[in-house]
Design an enzyme around this catalytic site. Structure first.
Site, mmCIF file in Angstrom:
data_model
loop_
_atom_site.group_PDB
_atom_site.id
_atom_site.type_symbol
_atom_site.label_atom_id
_atom_site.label_comp_id
_atom_site.label_asym_id
_atom_site.label_seq_id
_atom_site.Cartn_x
_atom_site.Cartn_y
_atom_site.Cartn_z
ATOM 1 N N ARG A 1 -7.462 3.270 5.067
ATOM 2 C CA ARG A 1 -6.303 3.217 5.946
ATOM 3 C C ARG A 1 -6.163 4.541 6.703
ATOM 4 O O ARG A 1 -6.666 5.582 6.270
ATOM 5 C CB ARG A 1 -5.034 2.968 5.130
ATOM 6 C CG ARG A 1 -5.029 1.667 4.330
ATOM 7 C CD ARG A 1 -3.773 1.566 3.489
ATOM 8 N NE ARG A 1 -3.694 0.310 2.753
ATOM 9 C CZ ARG A 1 -4.156 0.126 1.511
ATOM 10 N NH1 ARG A 1 -4.736 1.150 0.874
ATOM 11 N NH2 ARG A 1 -4.048 -1.049 0.920
ATOM 12 N N LYS B 1 -1.946 3.282 -1.479
ATOM 13 C CA LYS B 1 -0.532 2.944 -1.613
ATOM 14 C C LYS B 1 -0.081 3.163 -3.052
ATOM 15 O O LYS B 1 -0.804 2.889 -3.995
ATOM 16 C CB LYS B 1 -0.296 1.488 -1.206
ATOM 17 C CG LYS B 1 -0.448 1.233 0.286
ATOM 18 C CD LYS B 1 -0.090 -0.189 0.620
ATOM 19 C CE LYS B 1 -0.144 -0.435 2.120
ATOM 20 N NZ LYS B 1 0.220 -1.831 2.474
ATOM 21 N N HIS C 1 -6.337 0.450 12.233
ATOM 22 C CA HIS C 1 -6.383 -0.674 11.296
ATOM 23 C C HIS C 1 -7.408 -1.724 11.727
ATOM 24 O O HIS C 1 -7.936 -2.463 10.891
ATOM 25 C CB HIS C 1 -4.997 -1.322 11.167
ATOM 26 C CG HIS C 1 -4.807 -2.062 9.882
ATOM 27 N ND1 HIS C 1 -4.605 -1.422 8.676
ATOM 28 C CD2 HIS C 1 -4.806 -3.395 9.608
ATOM 29 C CE1 HIS C 1 -4.476 -2.320 7.722
ATOM 30 N NE2 HIS C 1 -4.599 -3.532 8.255
ATOM 31 N N ARG D 1 -10.562 -0.855 10.013
ATOM 32 C CA ARG D 1 -10.503 -1.243 8.593
ATOM 33 C C ARG D 1 -10.743 -2.752 8.458
ATOM 34 O O ARG D 1 -11.464 -3.201 7.565
ATOM 35 C CB ARG D 1 -9.141 -0.849 8.022
ATOM 36 C CG ARG D 1 -8.848 -1.337 6.602
ATOM 37 C CD ARG D 1 -7.545 -0.694 6.132
ATOM 38 N NE ARG D 1 -6.918 -1.394 5.029
ATOM 39 C CZ ARG D 1 -7.215 -1.219 3.749
ATOM 40 N NH1 ARG D 1 -8.185 -0.385 3.415
ATOM 41 N NH2 ARG D 1 -6.568 -1.878 2.807
ATOM 42 N N HIS E 1 -6.971 -3.357 -2.322
ATOM 43 C CA HIS E 1 -5.978 -4.424 -2.395
ATOM 44 C C HIS E 1 -5.691 -4.764 -3.851
ATOM 45 O O HIS E 1 -6.614 -4.905 -4.651
ATOM 46 C CB HIS E 1 -6.479 -5.691 -1.693
ATOM 47 C CG HIS E 1 -6.501 -5.577 -0.209
ATOM 48 N ND1 HIS E 1 -7.323 -6.337 0.595
ATOM 49 C CD2 HIS E 1 -5.785 -4.787 0.642
ATOM 50 C CE1 HIS E 1 -7.124 -6.029 1.864
ATOM 51 N NE2 HIS E 1 -6.205 -5.088 1.910
ATOM 52 N N TYR F 1 -7.203 -10.936 4.833
ATOM 53 C CA TYR F 1 -7.591 -9.781 5.636
ATOM 54 C C TYR F 1 -8.934 -9.974 6.306
ATOM 55 O O TYR F 1 -9.167 -9.506 7.419
ATOM 56 C CB TYR F 1 -7.642 -8.567 4.709
ATOM 57 C CG TYR F 1 -7.565 -7.244 5.400
ATOM 58 C CD1 TYR F 1 -8.715 -6.576 5.766
ATOM 59 C CD2 TYR F 1 -6.344 -6.665 5.686
ATOM 60 C CE1 TYR F 1 -8.654 -5.350 6.398
ATOM 61 C CE2 TYR F 1 -6.267 -5.440 6.319
ATOM 62 C CZ TYR F 1 -7.422 -4.789 6.663
ATOM 63 O OH TYR F 1 -7.353 -3.584 7.294
#
Length: 315
Positions: A157, A181, A260, A263, A286, A295
């Protein structure tokens, strides 16, 4: 201050401190949760208790969003935030159950963003070798190639990219340590081309830092720095976005290409080339496989190849 606002602030504090959410995530939740708290104050009164909130009130809130012209995607984000808030409230014993679970998520139109082809992205990357761009004062081709190699070559990211430190590069393992994250760390393979780009960039980075009197950052600072060595020298996500868009446009890619997109291209192209979906999930960071499935996108090229290799009636 109403109970709604107090509990909203309590949730946001827990989100930032206990769950380690990123600043971007906390900012998004703050907007959505405070907006809903204000709606409840007007609807039920400032003295109303949180346990009087019902699913019908939440549906009414979504209706008000539509009346203001917000899209289904915006309403879905608002509902997701409200669900998380009430999940926390239930855990804290403030409500008996989560009323937001009784509210259906707005159905979103299914569309897949266009992803540049492997040939297009390889062309962009090859064009960055030692070529100075005249369209941007802060252009730095060696650094900019690293940006593209890591975003597309490693699938990380934008926020993870600018968060990389010098110590994040694990040369012995041919990997980079990425903080994703929730501050969760993962190792991502460092490809040969990305490694070459970093090695070509590092001497120039070191020279800039020493010239600016910031030699202390040579071995322990941010991997990607701004061209003028301002402040702590770390490149920002906004700057990365500008760089990616500028290069994409100058190389004939669509105007909607952003970090993004690279990615997404990583995941899509890995899948096209036969990579295991769970391996892609691990590299992208993820938590759920379903996220990876949304995705990435199967292309007709891959579908046709699988058919040709697998079906007994294929030619």
């Amino acid at each position: 201050m109403s109970e709604f606002t107090q509990l909203a602030d309590g949730f946001l504090s827990a989100l930032a401190n206990e769950r380690g959410a990123s600043e971007h995530t906390v900012r998004a939740y703050r907007r959505e949760v405070h907006n809903f708290a204000e709606f409840l104050e007007k609807l039920l009164g400032r003295d109303a208790a949180i346990d009087t909130v019902e699913h019908l009130h939440i549906r009414s809130y979504l209706g008000s969003l539509y009346e203001r012209g917000l899209t289904k995607a915006s309403a879905a984000r608002a509902l997701a935030s409200v669900r998380s808030w009430f999940k926390w409230l239930a855990k804290e014993g403030k409500v008996a159950q989560n009323p937001a679970l009784l509210v259906s998520t707005p159905k979103l139109p299914k569309h897949l963003p266009r992803v540049p082809s492997m040939e297009e992205l390889n062309g962009v990357l090859n064009s960055l070798e030692g070529v100075q761009r005249e369209d941007e004062a802060g252009a730095w081709p060696e650094r900019d190639r690293v940006i593209f190699e890591l975003l597309y070559g490693c699938g990380i990211r934008n926020s993870e990219l600018v968060g990389l430190e010098m110590a994040s590069i694990q040369w012995g393992n041919d990997a980079i340590l990425v903080r994703g994250k929730g501050k969760k760390e993962r190792l991502v393979p460092l490809g040969d081309e990305a490694a070459l780009a970093i090695r070509a960039y590092l001497p120039l980075r070191d020279a800039k830092l020493r010239k600016a009197g910031k030699g202390r950052l040579v071995d322990e600072g941010a991997l990607l720095m701004n061209a003028k060595a301002r402040g702590d020298c770390r490149l920002t996500t906004r700057s990365v976005g500008r760089i990616v868009k500028s290069i994409a446009l100058s190389r004939g890619l669509p105007a909607d290409v952003h970090p993004h997109t690279l990615r997404h291209a990583f995941g899509t192209h890995m899948l096209e080339e036969g990579a295991d979906l769970r391996a892609i999930q691990e590299m992208l960071g993820h938590e759920r496989l379903s996220t990876t499935q949304r995705y990435t996108q199967l292309t007709m090229t891959q579908v046709q190849r699988v058919y040709d290799q697998s079906h007994p009636r294929a030619n």
